[in-house]
Design an enzyme around this catalytic site. Structure first.
Site, PDB file in Angstrom:
ATOM      1  N   GLY A   1       0.822  -1.219   0.000  1.00  0.00           N
ATOM      2  CA  GLY A   1       0.000   0.000   0.000  1.00  0.00           C
ATOM      3  C   GLY A   1       0.847   1.256   0.000  1.00  0.00           C
ATOM      4  O   GLY A   1       0.569   2.213   0.722  1.00  0.00           O
ATOM      5  N   ALA A   2       1.885   1.260  -0.858  1.00  0.00           N
ATOM      6  CA  ALA A   2       2.802   2.409  -0.873  1.00  0.00           C
ATOM      7  C   ALA A   2       2.388   3.464  -1.899  1.00  0.00           C
ATOM      8  O   ALA A   2       3.162   4.362  -2.210  1.00  0.00           O
ATOM      9  CB  ALA A   2       4.225   1.923  -1.155  1.00  0.00           C
TER      10      ALA A   2
ATOM     11  N   SER B   1      -0.114   5.605  -1.482  1.00  0.00           N
ATOM     12  CA  SER B   1      -0.684   6.817  -0.867  1.00  0.00           C
ATOM     13  C   SER B   1      -0.395   6.828   0.628  1.00  0.00           C
ATOM     14  O   SER B   1       0.149   5.859   1.167  1.00  0.00           O
ATOM     15  CB  SER B   1      -2.208   6.883  -1.105  1.00  0.00           C
ATOM     16  OG  SER B   1      -2.851   5.874  -0.360  1.00  0.00           O
ATOM     17  N   GLY B   2      -0.759   7.938   1.270  1.00  0.00           N
ATOM     18  CA  GLY B   2      -0.733   8.035   2.722  1.00  0.00           C
ATOM     19  C   GLY B   2       0.581   7.628   3.371  1.00  0.00           C
ATOM     20  O   GLY B   2       1.678   7.956   2.894  1.00  0.00           O
TER      21      GLY B   2
ATOM     22  N   GLY C   1       2.063   4.717   3.620  1.00  0.00           N
ATOM     23  CA  GLY C   1       2.934   3.832   2.831  1.00  0.00           C
ATOM     24  C   GLY C   1       3.806   4.622   1.876  1.00  0.00           C
ATOM     25  O   GLY C   1       5.019   4.384   1.768  1.00  0.00           O
TER      26      GLY C   1
ATOM     27  N   SER D   1      -3.566  -0.413  14.825  1.00  0.00           N
ATOM     28  CA  SER D   1      -4.384   0.762  15.114  1.00  0.00           C
ATOM     29  C   SER D   1      -4.708   0.748  16.596  1.00  0.00           C
ATOM     30  O   SER D   1      -4.915  -0.314  17.191  1.00  0.00           O
ATOM     31  CB  SER D   1      -5.675   0.732  14.313  1.00  0.00           C
ATOM     32  OG  SER D   1      -6.568   1.704  14.820  1.00  0.00           O
TER      33      SER D   1
ATOM     34  N   TYR E   1     -12.997  -3.487  10.538  1.00  0.00           N
ATOM     35  CA  TYR E   1     -11.643  -2.897  10.450  1.00  0.00           C
ATOM     36  C   TYR E   1     -10.881  -3.114  11.756  1.00  0.00           C
ATOM     37  O   TYR E   1      -9.733  -3.557  11.763  1.00  0.00           O
ATOM     38  CB  TYR E   1     -11.768  -1.401  10.148  1.00  0.00           C
ATOM     39  CG  TYR E   1     -10.476  -0.618  10.270  1.00  0.00           C
ATOM     40  CD1 TYR E   1      -9.532  -0.607   9.238  1.00  0.00           C
ATOM     41  CD2 TYR E   1     -10.193   0.132  11.422  1.00  0.00           C
ATOM     42  CE1 TYR E   1      -8.351   0.118   9.352  1.00  0.00           C
ATOM     43  CE2 TYR E   1      -9.024   0.856  11.543  1.00  0.00           C
ATOM     44  CZ  TYR E   1      -8.103   0.854  10.503  1.00  0.00           C
ATOM     45  OH  TYR E   1      -6.925   1.578  10.627  1.00  0.00           O
TER      46      TYR E   1
HETATM   47  P1  NDP Z   1      -4.462   5.185   2.832  1.00  0.00           P
HETATM   48  O1  NDP Z   1      -5.862   4.845   2.454  1.00  0.00           O
HETATM   49  O2  NDP Z   1      -3.876   6.442   2.346  1.00  0.00           O
HETATM   50  O3  NDP Z   1      -3.480   4.005   2.421  1.00  0.00           O
HETATM   51  C1  NDP Z   1      -3.891   2.683   2.363  1.00  0.00           C
HETATM   52  C2  NDP Z   1      -3.126   2.000   1.257  1.00  0.00           C
HETATM   53  O4  NDP Z   1      -3.569   0.642   1.178  1.00  0.00           O
HETATM   54  C3  NDP Z   1      -3.372   2.622  -0.111  1.00  0.00           C
HETATM   55  O5  NDP Z   1      -2.145   2.736  -0.786  1.00  0.00           O
HETATM   56  C4  NDP Z   1      -4.273   1.608  -0.799  1.00  0.00           C
HETATM   57  O6  NDP Z   1      -4.100   1.551  -2.196  1.00  0.00           O
HETATM   58  C5  NDP Z   1      -3.755   0.331  -0.164  1.00  0.00           C
HETATM   59  N1  NDP Z   1      -4.694  -0.768  -0.351  1.00  0.00           N
HETATM   60  C6  NDP Z   1      -6.003  -0.816  -0.032  1.00  0.00           C
HETATM   61  N2  NDP Z   1      -6.518  -1.987  -0.421  1.00  0.00           N
HETATM   62  C7  NDP Z   1      -5.525  -2.691  -0.990  1.00  0.00           C
HETATM   63  C8  NDP Z   1      -5.440  -3.960  -1.602  1.00  0.00           C
HETATM   64  N3  NDP Z   1      -6.510  -4.732  -1.748  1.00  0.00           N
HETATM   65  N4  NDP Z   1      -4.239  -4.369  -2.079  1.00  0.00           N
HETATM   66  C9  NDP Z   1      -3.149  -3.583  -1.977  1.00  0.00           C
HETATM   67  N5  NDP Z   1      -3.170  -2.364  -1.425  1.00  0.00           N
HETATM   68  C10 NDP Z   1      -4.349  -1.927  -0.940  1.00  0.00           C
HETATM   69  O7  NDP Z   1      -4.469   5.122   4.431  1.00  0.00           O
HETATM   70  P2  NDP Z   1      -3.279   5.319   5.515  1.00  0.00           P
HETATM   71  O8  NDP Z   1      -2.015   5.697   4.861  1.00  0.00           O
HETATM   72  O9  NDP Z   1      -3.831   6.183   6.575  1.00  0.00           O
HETATM   73  O10 NDP Z   1      -3.186   3.847   6.121  1.00  0.00           O
HETATM   74  C11 NDP Z   1      -1.975   3.138   6.185  1.00  0.00           C
HETATM   75  C12 NDP Z   1      -2.002   2.235   7.397  1.00  0.00           C
HETATM   76  O11 NDP Z   1      -2.023   3.007   8.584  1.00  0.00           O
HETATM   77  C13 NDP Z   1      -3.224   1.318   7.462  1.00  0.00           C
HETATM   78  O12 NDP Z   1      -2.803   0.038   7.883  1.00  0.00           O
HETATM   79  C14 NDP Z   1      -4.081   1.952   8.534  1.00  0.00           C
HETATM   80  O13 NDP Z   1      -4.905   1.010   9.185  1.00  0.00           O
HETATM   81  C15 NDP Z   1      -3.017   2.483   9.459  1.00  0.00           C
HETATM   82  N6  NDP Z   1      -3.463   3.541  10.353  1.00  0.00           N
HETATM   83  C16 NDP Z   1      -3.770   4.781   9.873  1.00  0.00           C
HETATM   84  C17 NDP Z   1      -4.169   5.773  10.744  1.00  0.00           C
HETATM   85  C18 NDP Z   1      -4.512   7.138  10.272  1.00  0.00           C
HETATM   86  O14 NDP Z   1      -4.791   7.985  11.111  1.00  0.00           O
HETATM   87  N7  NDP Z   1      -4.527   7.428   8.979  1.00  0.00           N
HETATM   88  C19 NDP Z   1      -4.256   5.511  12.195  1.00  0.00           C
HETATM   89  C20 NDP Z   1      -3.963   4.174  12.576  1.00  0.00           C
HETATM   90  C21 NDP Z   1      -3.543   3.232  11.686  1.00  0.00           C
HETATM   91  P3  NDP Z   1      -4.719   2.676  -3.201  1.00  0.00           P
HETATM   92  O15 NDP Z   1      -3.742   3.809  -3.162  1.00  0.00           O
HETATM   93  O16 NDP Z   1      -4.761   1.963  -4.498  1.00  0.00           O
HETATM   94  O17 NDP Z   1      -6.066   3.050  -2.652  1.00  0.00           O
END
Ligand code: NDP
Length: 290
Positions: free
Chosen positions: A9-10, A12-13, A15, A142, A190
């Site tokens: 999941g690199a 966006s966000g 990753g 989380s 989740y």
């Molecule tokens: P994002 O939605 O920005 O990132 C999630 C990533 O997961 C995206 O790159 C997305 O891909 C990818 N993804 C989703 N489904 C799949 C799949 N089926 N196969 C491969 N990749 C997939 O969210 P965050 O950066 O916030 O989340 C990153 C981690 O941090 C998660 O594990 C989340 O639970 C954890 N987290 C986040 C918090 C927050 O405040 N944001 C707090 C606590 C934990 P695509 O770009 O294609 O959508």
């Protein structure tokens, strides 16, 4: 040689921010394991991640076949594996009905837990063979599923029950799409998936740490209130959540900062630590929704 790290999941966000922070050191080659190749390519380019420091490989965690294919492609690339970061996740807090993975498992647990579980199992030998001094398997957890915290007590609480839904195939056609066999709830699914992530790391540690020397950890990155994770929340939530975290709880973490922290491996491992709930008020409140 450069270290070699796979980050799921690199695109966006957190990753992407972690991939950027790690690639920028020049000491690592990052394998960006992403479901949307073009999106990942565009994201890498706009983050300034160069091809010398990163390779994008297709991985859709909502398909166990795709996980196997990714592992096969990775092994054929001949790269060593020093660190695996299981970061990708889906969060469907407003979904009224469950959706499913390619194999028919409820999507949140299927993607966040089952996909990462298979990936970790299949790559364990590669990690084991690494000669890197601190080889690691890190899952992004989380705070919301840890009932040790205020956030973890906000309903719906994570609860795996007696696993009857999981045993029944995690599909409403059989028993239930929820691990505990209850009615579908996207936010709970989740949280349950994140409990599974953390339990997986504990169990991997128990089974494999001594024999392999691999460090297994589950980390909470802080509340990165601006990421795509909240894309399915109602618009008012998405508008108010970042300022709430910035100015009220003051627990807000920017994507860049969270990426740097994860990249440096500097996060506190909350889940293996007993800590005083009062002193963690801000951390806990911050995590109420993520
Ligand atoms: P994002 O939605 O920005 O990132 C999630 C990533 O997961 C995206 O790159 C997305 O891909 C990818 N993804 C989703 N489904 C799949 C799949 N089926 N196969 C491969 N990749 C997939 O969210 P965050 O950066 O916030 O989340 C990153 C981690 O941090 C998660 O594990 C989340 O639970 C954890 N987290 C986040 C918090 C927050 O405040 N944001 C707090 C606590 C934990 P695509 O770009 O294609 O959508």
């Amino acid at each position: 040689r450069k270290g070699s790290v796979v980050i799921t999941g690199a695109s966006s966000g957190l990753g992407l921010a972690t991939a950027k922070a790690v690639a920028e050191t020049g000491k690592w080659h990052v394998i960006m394991a992403c479901r949307d190749f073009l999106k990942a390519e565009r994201a890498a380019k706009s983050a300034g991640i160069t091809k010398e420091n990163a390779t994008i490989m297709h991985l859709d965690l909502s398909s166990l076949d795709s996980v196997r294919q990714f592992v096969d492609t990775f092994k054929r690339s001949g790269r060593p594996l020093d660190v695996l970061v299981c970061n990708a996740a889906v969060y469907q807090p407003t979904a009224k009905e469950p959706s499913y993975t390619a194999e028919g498992f409820e999507l949140s647990v299927g993607t966040n837990h089952l996909g990462h579980f298979l990936l970790s199992r299949l790559l364990l030998d590669d990690l084991n063979q690494s000669d890197y001094p601190s080889k690691r398997l890190i899952i992004v957890g989380s705070i919301t599923c840890n009932t040790n915290t205020l956030a973890g007590n906000v309903p719906p609480k994570a609860n795996l029950g007696d696993l009857r839904g999981l045993a029944g195939g995690l599909n409403e056609l059989n028993t239930s799409s929820m691990i505990d066999g209850g009615d579908f709830d996207g936010a709970k699914a989740y949280k349950d998936s994140k409990v599974c992530n953390m339990l997986t790391m504990q169990e991997f540690h128990r089974r494999y740490h001594e024999e392999t020397g691999i460090t297994f950890a589950s980390l909470y990155p802080g509340c990165i209130a601006t990421t795509g994770l909240f894309r399915e929340q109602i618009p008012l939530f998405r508008l108010l959540f970042p300022p709430f975290q910035k100015y009220i709880t003051k627990g807000y973490v920017s994507e860049d900062e969270a990426g740097k922290r994860l990249g440096q491996g500097l996060l506190v491992i909350l889940y293996y630590t007993d800590f005083d709930i009062a002193s963690c008020w801000s951390w806990s409140l911050t995590g109420c929704f993520c």
